[in-house]
Design a protein around this motif. Structure first.
Motif, short mmCIF file in Angstrom:
data_model
loop_
_atom_site.label_atom_id
_atom_site.label_comp_id
_atom_site.label_asym_id
_atom_site.label_seq_id
_atom_site.Cartn_x
_atom_site.Cartn_y
_atom_site.Cartn_z
N ASP A 1 14.11 -1.43 -1.10
CA ASP A 1 13.59 -0.68 -1.90
C ASP A 1 12.99 -1.19 -3.19
OD1 ASP A 1 14.31 1.57 -0.85
OD2 ASP A 1 16.21 2.25 -1.68
N GLN A 2 13.62 -2.36 -3.75
CA GLN A 2 13.01 -3.11 -4.50
C GLN A 2 11.68 -3.78 -4.33
OE1 GLN A 2 14.22 -3.50 -7.48
NE2 GLN A 2 12.76 -4.88 -8.43
N ILE A 3 11.35 -4.43 -3.09
CA ILE A 3 10.27 -4.73 -2.81
C ILE A 3 8.89 -3.70 -2.40
CG2 ILE A 3 9.00 -5.63 -0.42
CD1 ILE A 3 11.31 -7.79 0.04
N VAL A 4 9.70 -2.66 -1.93
CA VAL A 4 8.76 -1.49 -1.81
C VAL A 4 8.28 -0.83 -2.99
CG1 VAL A 4 8.62 1.20 -1.24
CG2 VAL A 4 9.64 -0.52 0.42
N ASP A 5 9.04 -0.64 -4.25
CA ASP A 5 8.71 -0.01 -5.48
C ASP A 5 7.67 -1.09 -6.15
OD1 ASP A 5 10.26 2.06 -4.86
OD2 ASP A 5 11.98 1.55 -5.94
N THR A 6 8.05 -2.23 -5.99
CA THR A 6 7.42 -3.58 -6.63
C THR A 6 5.94 -3.34 -6.31
OG1 THR A 6 9.33 -4.72 -7.21
CG2 THR A 6 7.23 -5.76 -7.38
N ILE A 7 5.66 -3.24 -4.79
CA ILE A 7 4.30 -3.48 -4.30
C ILE A 7 3.61 -2.14 -4.73
CG2 ILE A 7 2.91 -3.56 -2.00
CD1 ILE A 7 5.24 -5.42 -1.01
N LEU A 8 4.35 -1.19 -4.54
CA LEU A 8 3.57 0.43 -4.69
C LEU A 8 3.25 0.43 -5.89
CD1 LEU A 8 5.62 2.67 -2.21
CD2 LEU A 8 3.42 1.50 -1.90
N ALA A 9 3.87 -0.01 -7.01
CA ALA A 9 3.51 0.02 -8.49
C ALA A 9 2.11 -0.75 -8.75
CB ALA A 9 4.47 -0.42 -9.36
N ARG A 10 1.81 -1.67 -7.87
CA ARG A 10 0.81 -2.49 -7.97
C ARG A 10 -0.41 -2.03 -7.15
NH1 ARG A 10 4.86 -5.57 -9.50
NH2 ARG A 10 4.63 -6.97 -10.99
N ALA A 11 -0.22 -0.94 -6.17
CA ALA A 11 -0.94 -0.68 -5.49
C ALA A 11 -1.63 0.76 -5.50
CB ALA A 11 -0.67 -0.66 -3.96
N LYS A 12 -3.00 1.08 -5.62
CA LYS A 12 -3.31 2.50 -5.85
C LYS A 12 -4.51 2.66 -4.78
CE LYS A 12 -0.68 2.98 -9.52
NZ LYS A 12 0.46 3.78 -9.63
N GLY A 13 -4.75 3.95 -4.79
CA GLY A 13 -6.15 4.42 -4.01
C GLY A 13 -6.18 3.83 -2.86
N ARG A 14 -7.40 3.11 -2.51
CA ARG A 14 -7.65 2.41 -1.21
C ARG A 14 -6.78 1.35 -0.88
NH1 ARG A 14 -14.20 2.57 -1.34
NH2 ARG A 14 -14.73 4.63 -1.54
N ALA A 15 -6.11 0.65 -1.84
CA ALA A 15 -5.30 -0.29 -1.43
C ALA A 15 -4.02 0.03 -0.96
CB ALA A 15 -5.08 -1.15 -2.79
N MET A 16 -3.85 1.27 -1.25
CA MET A 16 -2.22 1.71 -0.37
C MET A 16 -2.14 1.64 0.98
SD MET A 16 0.42 2.78 -1.80
CE MET A 16 -0.03 3.67 -3.31
N PRO A 17 -3.06 1.78 1.80
CA PRO A 17 -2.70 1.40 3.57
C PRO A 17 -2.50 -0.21 3.54
CG PRO A 17 -4.64 2.92 3.07
CD PRO A 17 -4.35 2.66 1.73
N TRP A 18 -3.17 -0.85 2.79
CA TRP A 18 -2.86 -2.33 2.81
C TRP A 18 -1.50 -2.75 2.29
CZ3 TRP A 18 -6.62 -4.88 5.46
CH2 TRP A 18 -7.95 -4.52 5.80
N ALA A 19 -1.15 -2.03 1.20
CA ALA A 19 0.27 -2.06 0.56
C ALA A 19 1.32 -1.88 1.80
CB ALA A 19 0.41 -1.41 -0.67
#
Length: 465
Positions: free
Chosen positions: A105-123
């Motif tokens: 969850d820590q990895i997921v939350d950290t990456i998702l906090a930095r990914a928005k919009g079109r970057a989300m599928p890549w995240a």
């Protein structure tokens, strides 16, 4: 070596347990696989039992004495479990520590906090690929699906745009990257170098997951506009925890076994002198057993302790991690038994003999055989271990890199077109709330893209290295 030739030498094999000719052996192999498929699909028999019965049926159809067929099966089962059983267990423990401590969850939350919009599928690809390193596919789905659903729901994203990249990341890791069971068994069967296979596997995996994940998800989102199933939105696994391990420590722990194994491969290339101490040291610390054991021990301190786990809680987590893999171990072992029965009956040598005059790349042949078994049985692991047994003689005269590519060709073929006889198909269908048709248009097509792209990249690499 990329093509079969008349001059290819046969692999060193023991005397076959039957004197059947090529025609009878071919019929026996098809019949054995057909029995496995029928038992799994029609009678819903567990894959372990189906593989056991199918192996004995293969021996019977090939005219082998029953006692020798039984010996072949048990020998193959034992050697396979001995070779990969401990690794599967260590991977399961690391995955359980990762999930229960909140590290995932820590990895997921950290990456998702930095990914928005079109970057989300890549995240989502990045998350699934990193988490998928130590986890089995089914465990990865259970761990990631709640995250996928919550991201899609809260961010108002298309479920397919978020889900397909995550599934692609998990699937590519499962089929191509050791220490997953399928690649490990194939590496053992064809005597490939694990470090080289891992390095080339990562090279093949990156473009494969990009094409089948973020890029295909655009098409899948247009084909299927499925809402997020509310009933599949459970609470996060780590919500009860007051503390979670840090992002850096968690990531380092997960990547530790990969780094150690890649380091061994690099030292082997640079030093190339087994007598030197540095190579002997890396041969030990870079072996899969030591690499995964080190990650588990480090994980106890970097994952369990920061989460506030007591010694008793850590022991309980380890025990719970081992429980669910009993079925996986038995299936992998029985697959190894089926593989050994194929070899001892002479089916592998038959494939080599028949294909000597074919103008077809050995790697393509391996991919096609894995595809056929995957379509028939529905199991990527069964397809990998069975195909590895059939094509093992092809590796006799291959270089180290081409033997590794043979493993990857088998792994790529084992992912081809998941459909109704695959447990993963139904997992995806139920978790995403899709119909059978929608699952075929999304998940099944995604698997096929991975298989075809990875197979093509393997063939391309065989021409340049």
């Amino acid at each position: 070596m990329t093509r079969l030739s008349v001059e290819m030498l046969a692999a060193d094999t023991v005397e076959p347990i039957t004197s059947a000719g090529h025609a009878q052996l071919g019929i026996a192999a098809v019949a054995g696989i057909a029995v496995i498929v029928l038992l799994i699909t029609k009678f819903k028999l567990h894959a372990f039992l189906a593989l056991t019965v199918g192996s004995l049926a293969l021996g019977a159809f090939a005219g082998a004495p029953l006692d020798k067929a039984i010996t072949s099966f048990t020998t193959g089962l034992g050697s396979t479990v001995a070779g990969v059983g401990v690794l599967i267990a260590l991977g399961a423990i690391l995955g359980k520590l990762l999930a229960d401590s909140g590290g995932a969850d820590q990895i997921v939350d950290t990456i998702l906090a930095r990914a928005k919009g079109r970057a989300m599928p890549w995240a989502m690809v990045l998350i699934a690929s990193v988490i998928g390193l130590p986890l089995f596919f089914e465990v990865g789905i259970v761990l990631l699906i709640p995250v996928v659903l919550m991201v899609a729901k809260r961010g108002n994203y298309s479920l397919m745009r978020i889900g397909i990249p995550a599934l692609a990341g998990l699937s590519v890791m499962h089929g191509l990257i050791p220490p997953h069971p399928g690649p490990l068994v194939a590496i053992d069967a064809v005597k490939a170098n694990l470090g080289v296979t891992l390095a080339l596997g990562v090279l093949v995996a990156i473009p494969s997951v990009i094409i089948a994940g973020p890029l295909f998800s655009k098409v899948a989102g247009r084909w299927v506009d499925a809402p997020v199933p509310e009933r599949m939105l459970p609470p996060r696994a780590s919500e009860e925890l007051e503390n979670r391990p840090g992002f850096g420590a968690t990531l380092a722990t997960m990547l530790l076994p990969v780094v150690l194994m890649l380091s061994k491969a690099l030292v082997d290339i640079v030093v190339d002198d087994p007598a030197k101490m540095v190579q002997r040291v890396f041969d030990v610390i870079g072996s899969p057993l030591i690499a995964l054991l080190a990650a588990v021990i480090v994980g106890i301190f970097t994952l369990g302790r920061p989460a506030g786990f007591s010694k008793e809680r850590i022991a309980g987590t380890v025990e719970k991690g081992l429980g669910p893999i009993a079925g996986i171990l038995l299936i992998v072992g029985a697959g190894g038994g089926f593989k050994q029965t194929l070899i001892d009956c002479g089916v592998g040598q038959m494939v080599l003999d028949i294909s000597k005059d074919w103008s077809i790349p050995a790697l393509l042949l391996a991919w096609l055989i894995a595809v056929a078994i995957r379509l028939a049985t529905g199991s990527a692991t069964v397809a990998t271990v069975s195909a590895a047994g059939l094509v093992a003689p092809l590796a006799a005269d291959m270089s180290t890199t081409h033997t590794a590519l043979l493993v990857l060709a088998i792994g790529a073929g084992s992912l081809f077109f998941s459909h109704v006889n695959d447990a993963g198909f139904w997992l995806v269908k139920e978790y995403f709330g899709l119909s059978v048709g929608q699952t075929l248009k999304t998940w099944s097509v995604m698997e096929t893209i991975i298989s075809v792209v990875a197979g093509a990249l393997v063939l391309l690499l065989s021409l340049v290295i």
